[in-house]
Write an enzyme that holds these catalytic residues in place. Structure first.
Site, short mmCIF file in Angstrom:
data_model
loop_
_atom_site.label_atom_id
_atom_site.label_comp_id
_atom_site.label_asym_id
_atom_site.label_seq_id
_atom_site.Cartn_x
_atom_site.Cartn_y
_atom_site.Cartn_z
N ASN A 1 0.33 2.16 6.90
CA ASN A 1 0.11 1.08 5.83
C ASN A 1 0.51 1.80 4.52
O ASN A 1 0.89 1.24 3.60
CB ASN A 1 -1.38 0.50 5.86
CG ASN A 1 -1.53 -0.23 7.03
OD1 ASN A 1 -0.61 -1.02 7.30
ND2 ASN A 1 -2.58 -0.24 7.54
N ASN B 1 34.28 26.89 -5.49
CA ASN B 1 34.83 25.86 -4.74
C ASN B 1 34.90 24.63 -5.61
O ASN B 1 35.49 23.62 -5.48
CB ASN B 1 34.34 25.56 -3.52
CG ASN B 1 32.59 24.97 -3.62
OD1 ASN B 1 32.19 25.50 -4.44
ND2 ASN B 1 32.50 24.06 -2.71
N ARG C 1 23.89 23.79 4.64
CA ARG C 1 23.73 22.51 4.45
C ARG C 1 24.93 21.65 5.18
O ARG C 1 25.47 22.15 6.16
CB ARG C 1 24.36 22.52 2.80
CG ARG C 1 23.02 22.91 2.08
CD ARG C 1 23.24 23.14 0.60
NE ARG C 1 24.21 22.07 0.08
CZ ARG C 1 25.05 21.91 -1.00
NH1 ARG C 1 25.13 23.36 -1.49
NH2 ARG C 1 25.46 21.02 -1.31
N ARG D 1 0.82 -1.14 -0.07
CA ARG D 1 -0.02 0.01 -0.06
C ARG D 1 0.88 1.25 -0.15
O ARG D 1 0.48 2.22 -0.41
CB ARG D 1 -0.88 -0.16 1.20
CG ARG D 1 -2.11 -1.13 0.80
CD ARG D 1 -2.77 -1.28 2.50
NE ARG D 1 -1.77 -2.26 3.25
CZ ARG D 1 -2.48 -2.79 4.33
NH1 ARG D 1 -3.81 -2.42 4.88
NH2 ARG D 1 -1.53 -3.68 5.04
C1 UD1 Z 1 -2.32 -6.24 10.83
C2 UD1 Z 1 -3.47 -7.13 11.57
C3 UD1 Z 1 -4.78 -6.36 11.91
C4 UD1 Z 1 -4.47 -5.28 12.71
C5 UD1 Z 1 -3.34 -4.32 12.25
C6 UD1 Z 1 -3.02 -3.25 13.12
C7 UD1 Z 1 -2.89 -9.45 10.76
C8 UD1 Z 1 -3.21 -10.82 9.93
N1 UD1 Z 1 -3.60 -8.30 10.67
O1 UD1 Z 1 -2.88 -6.15 9.67
O2 UD1 Z 1 -5.71 -7.22 12.66
O3 UD1 Z 1 -5.56 -4.43 12.83
O4 UD1 Z 1 -2.14 -5.25 11.81
O5 UD1 Z 1 -1.91 -2.40 12.57
O6 UD1 Z 1 -2.03 -9.63 11.42
N2 UD1 Z 1 4.57 -8.81 8.01
C9 UD1 Z 1 5.48 -9.75 8.00
N3 UD1 Z 1 5.29 -10.97 7.15
C10 UD1 Z 1 4.12 -10.88 6.59
C11 UD1 Z 1 3.48 -9.96 6.59
C12 UD1 Z 1 3.28 -8.86 7.45
O7 UD1 Z 1 6.46 -9.74 8.75
O8 UD1 Z 1 4.15 -12.00 5.92
C13 UD1 Z 1 4.68 -7.51 9.16
C14 UD1 Z 1 4.68 -6.41 8.12
O9 UD1 Z 1 5.93 -5.90 7.61
C15 UD1 Z 1 3.92 -5.32 9.12
C16 UD1 Z 1 3.35 -6.15 10.10
O10 UD1 Z 1 3.86 -7.46 9.97
O11 UD1 Z 1 4.95 -4.76 9.98
C17 UD1 Z 1 1.64 -6.22 9.95
O12 UD1 Z 1 1.74 -6.56 8.62
P1 UD1 Z 1 0.42 -5.56 7.59
O13 UD1 Z 1 0.33 -6.05 6.26
O14 UD1 Z 1 0.76 -4.06 7.85
O15 UD1 Z 1 -1.02 -6.02 8.37
P2 UD1 Z 1 -2.20 -5.26 8.46
O16 UD1 Z 1 -2.95 -5.53 7.30
O17 UD1 Z 1 -1.99 -3.83 8.92
CA CA Z 2 -0.29 -2.46 9.17
#
Ligand code: UD1
Ligand code: CA
Length: 437
Positions: free
Chosen positions: A225, A363, A312, A18
């Protein structure tokens, strides 16, 4: 205080589709530092067993975080192809302790005080819940009599479930045995074909485990996200940074127009006017930064800068006055005045020197950068250029409009001007006119 019987794991293996970016989500910066930095920093306040799950661009994330945290953290690599999802992320995790705190890597606003609460409660599972009308992007939590029944992801939710305002904040405290029992039971028969960590909740509930919610503030538990979330998170963190320095005695005018990065520090009495941006590891000591100036990784002591000046990286200024439209790069100025319209790069300029409007250090010769050294009490007339490398010794005067190409010795006057030419009435002869109509 460090709770030495707690393991913490931070999930950071996802790409973050996203975000619509080639950069992995957790490496997007807010207030000058990568998002993941902030949650690791807070986790290390509580635990000596902090692990990070990486996958997409794993090497990049590891290298960057090692710059901040050396070997105080452990990295695990997720098999994203076969076990995608937040449940898959924990597949090969072996925590050191019995209590395990799991948190998403896209929560840069979380504070160690928030995390501590999860450890202080006795329950089989403790999880974060947000009660907010801004539900977009969050899993919905079904709660009955203060006990969590299940979490349903937005993409799998019915219209009725979507109406719930109880959201999964993305932090959980499990016992090691709960993870060992339920992670192998996760299935990926859902809208995203992923192994959801959130399904551990309903599985445990079926076995009558006690699942306790902890309600958190969205400002601390916000998940990032997309770029809109990123901008909002940066605003929240930016306000925290400014409030911190205001309480430490820094004066700021119109704080909403000021941007200060996390790594900037202030000492003594400082005034920051509206529209100022201060980046990197800048250090401001007893100084006044006037409106709309930009300061990048510079040290400013007992000086006044701007309005509309640009410092800078690697500029070091002491007891110096810098006025509008002056750009300074990688230069050390001590007791200098440069009031207007100048470019000063790769220079060292000493006490009592006055720089006229329109002064430029040439410079760069198209291949290399060269140094300019200017001694004490030098008076530089307006519209002067110095072609570096060059050294101007103490107590010199350079006449306005000069181009300096060779060193100037102590006490000298230097000026380059063509001989003055005057021709009476030349304009009228040239245009063959008697007078202007
Ligand atoms: C997740 C939760 C959702 C919650 C939200 C809160 C799940 C299935 N859903 O959704 O219920 O409300 O967080 O912010 O857990 N990640 C991995 N490996 C993967 C997928 C994701 O390490 O295979 C990590 C991502 O890098 C990220 C975190 O897990 O830091 C959350 O993943 P993300 O895809 O953002 O989950 P959400 O859809 O936000
Ligand atoms: Ca998330």
């Amino acid at each position: 205080m460090k709770n030495t019987s707690l393991s913490i794991i931070i999930l950071a293996a996802g790409k973050g589709k996203r975000m619509q970016s080639q950069t992995p989500k957790v490496l997007h910066k807010i207030c000058g530092r990568e998002m993941l930095y902030f949650s690791i920093k807070e986790a290390l306040k509580l635990s000596d067993d902090v692990s990070i799950v990486v996958g997409f661009e794993a090497k990049k994330i590891q290298a960057k975080m090692k710059e901040y945290f050396d070997n105080n953290i452990v990295f695990l690599e997720q098999d994203l192809k076969n076990y995608p999802g937040t449940g898959g992320a924990l597949k090969n995790y072996h925590p050191k302790y019995q209590k395990v705190l799991v948190l998403n890597g896209d929560m840069p606003l979380i504070q160690s005080e928030d995390l501590e609460k999860f450890v202080s409660i006795q329950s089989d599972i403790i999880m974060s819940v947000l009660d907010s009308p801004n539900t977009y992007g969050y899993g919905r939590v079904v709660i009955n009599n203060e006990e969590v029944l299940e979490i349903i992801e937005e993409k799998d939710a019915s219209a009725e479930i979507l109406n719930l305002s109880t959201l999964n904040g993305g932090i959980y405290c499990f016992s090691k045995s709960i993870l060992e029992d339920y992670l192998p039971k996760l299935q990926n028969n859902n809208a995203q074909k992923e192994y959801y960590l959130t399904d551990v909740i309903s599985l445990a509930k079926k076995d009558s485990k006690k699942i306790t919610p902890i309600y958190g503030k969205i400002e601390n538990f916000k998940g990032v996200n997309d770029k809109l979330d990123l901008a909002k998170a940066e605003e929240i963190l930016g306000n925290r940074i400014k409030e911190y320095w205001l309480k430490k005695g820094v004066r700021m005018n119109l704080i909403n127009t000021i941007y200060i990065e996390d790594s900037v520090t202030f000492e003594g009495e400082c005034v920051i006017e509206n529209g100022v941006s201060i980046y990197g590891d800048s250090k401001i000591i007893n100084s006044h930064i006037k409106a709309h100036s930009i300061i990048e990784s510079s040290i400013i002591e007992n000086s006044d800068i701007g309005p509309l000046a640009h410092l800078r990286p690697q500029s070091i200024l002491k007891k110096t006055h810098i006025g509008n439209f002056v750009e300074i790069k990688k230069s050390t100025l001590s007791g200098v005045k440069a009031g207007h319209l100048s470019y000063i790069g790769d220079s060292e300029i000493d006490i009592g020197t006055n720089i006229g409007a329109g002064f430029i250090t040439c410079n760069y010769d198209g291949r290399d950068k060269h140094l300019t050294k200017i001694g004490k009490n030098v008076f530089i007339g307006s519209d002067t250029q110095v072609v570096s490398p060059i050294c101007i010794e103490d107590n010199c005067i350079i006449g306005a409009g000069s181009t300096v190409r060779k060193d100037i010795k102590e006490g000298e006057l230097f000026l380059t001007r063509g001989e003055e030419v005057r021709k009476k009435g030349f304009f009228y002869d040239f245009f063959k006119k008697k007078s202007i109509e």
